[in-house]
Design an enzyme around this catalytic site. Structure first.
Site, mmCIF file in Angstrom:
data_model
loop_
_atom_site.group_PDB
_atom_site.id
_atom_site.type_symbol
_atom_site.label_atom_id
_atom_site.label_comp_id
_atom_site.label_asym_id
_atom_site.label_seq_id
_atom_site.Cartn_x
_atom_site.Cartn_y
_atom_site.Cartn_z
ATOM 1 N N TYR A 45 44.466 -8.772 -34.856
ATOM 2 C CA TYR A 45 45.239 -9.843 -34.233
ATOM 3 C C TYR A 45 46.547 -9.283 -33.682
ATOM 4 O O TYR A 45 46.920 -9.555 -32.540
ATOM 5 C CB TYR A 45 45.515 -10.939 -35.263
ATOM 6 C CG TYR A 45 46.282 -12.116 -34.713
ATOM 7 C CD1 TYR A 45 45.645 -13.106 -33.980
ATOM 8 C CD2 TYR A 45 47.652 -12.246 -34.948
ATOM 9 C CE1 TYR A 45 46.342 -14.195 -33.478
ATOM 10 C CE2 TYR A 45 48.355 -13.330 -34.451
ATOM 11 C CZ TYR A 45 47.701 -14.302 -33.718
ATOM 12 O OH TYR A 45 48.400 -15.369 -33.234
ATOM 13 N N LYS A 49 47.984 -9.195 -29.709
ATOM 14 C CA LYS A 49 49.223 -9.855 -29.306
ATOM 15 C C LYS A 49 50.213 -8.858 -28.705
ATOM 16 O O LYS A 49 50.948 -9.196 -27.770
ATOM 17 C CB LYS A 49 49.831 -10.629 -30.484
ATOM 18 C CG LYS A 49 48.937 -11.779 -30.951
ATOM 19 C CD LYS A 49 48.560 -12.726 -29.801
ATOM 20 C CE LYS A 49 47.720 -13.891 -30.250
ATOM 21 N NZ LYS A 49 47.497 -14.882 -29.196
ATOM 22 N N ILE A 78 53.487 -22.446 -36.375
ATOM 23 C CA ILE A 78 53.473 -23.733 -35.683
ATOM 24 C C ILE A 78 52.487 -24.655 -36.395
ATOM 25 O O ILE A 78 51.369 -24.252 -36.728
ATOM 26 C CB ILE A 78 53.071 -23.559 -34.200
ATOM 27 C CG1 ILE A 78 53.940 -22.489 -33.517
ATOM 28 C CG2 ILE A 78 53.144 -24.903 -33.460
ATOM 29 C CD1 ILE A 78 55.429 -22.764 -33.511
ATOM 30 N N THR A 80 49.854 -26.767 -36.431
ATOM 31 C CA THR A 80 48.711 -27.136 -35.597
ATOM 32 C C THR A 80 47.504 -27.397 -36.501
ATOM 33 O O THR A 80 47.531 -27.073 -37.693
ATOM 34 C CB THR A 80 48.353 -25.979 -34.637
ATOM 35 O OG1 THR A 80 47.949 -24.848 -35.434
ATOM 36 C CG2 THR A 80 49.527 -25.611 -33.738
ATOM 37 N N PRO A 81 46.429 -27.927 -35.948
ATOM 38 C CA PRO A 81 45.206 -28.059 -36.751
ATOM 39 C C PRO A 81 44.736 -26.699 -37.300
ATOM 40 O O PRO A 81 44.259 -26.631 -38.441
ATOM 41 C CB PRO A 81 44.196 -28.650 -35.762
ATOM 42 C CG PRO A 81 45.045 -29.445 -34.815
ATOM 43 C CD PRO A 81 46.303 -28.618 -34.649
#
Length: 149
Positions: A45, A49, A78, A80-81
């Site tokens: 990841y 990025k 953040i 978020t779902p």
């Protein structure tokens, strides 16, 4: 890698011809705080990025002569779902209390809270606006101060 890097690369390549012909445009890539810092257990990841950050910078340099700007937004934690799904999965595995884990995550942020999706949208909206006409090649942290620690 296919989604984060190849998808962004394909999207940029698709829009550049029309942006060049109209002599202007704005590309905003969604990177992560991990384009700025490393975090444990995030090798792939983090790599993708950082690639997006590089893509924003090099696109900015390569297409500035066409009045095309490119920037990367680097969100932190953040709400978020996806965030809640990850916390739920962790709590199922560990037996931890979700409210406590969410509070711990918020406490890790210098501003003491989680970011909201609307805040990311507002930054993107600004970056594509005429008011941001002198911003290009930047990595815009929006992480409650997390990466400044």
């Amino acid at each position: 890698f296919a989604l984060n890097v190849k998808g962004a690369y394909a999207a940029i390549q698709a829009v550049l011809p029309s942006m060049k012909s109209q002599q202007g445009g704005s590309v905003v890539l969604i990177a992560s705080d991990q384009a700025i810092i490393g975090k444990p257990n995030s090798f792939a990841y983090n790599l993708t990025k950082h690639a997006l950050a590089s893509m924003a910078k090099t696109t900015a340099l390569d297409y500035a002569a066409f009045n095309i700007r490119a920037n990367a937004v680097c969100p932190g934690t953040i709400e978020t779902p996806l965030f809640h799904n990850a916390i739920d999965a962790y709590c199922q595995r560990s037996g931890a209390n979700k409210a406590e884990i969410v509070a711990e995550e918020a406490a890790l942020q210098p501003l003491g809270r989680l970011g909201q999706p609307e805040e990311i949208a507002a930054l993107v909206n600004f970056l594509i606006s005429p008011e941001a006409s002198f911003i290009t090649g930047s990595l815009q942290s929006i992480d409650g101060g997390y990466t400044t620690q």
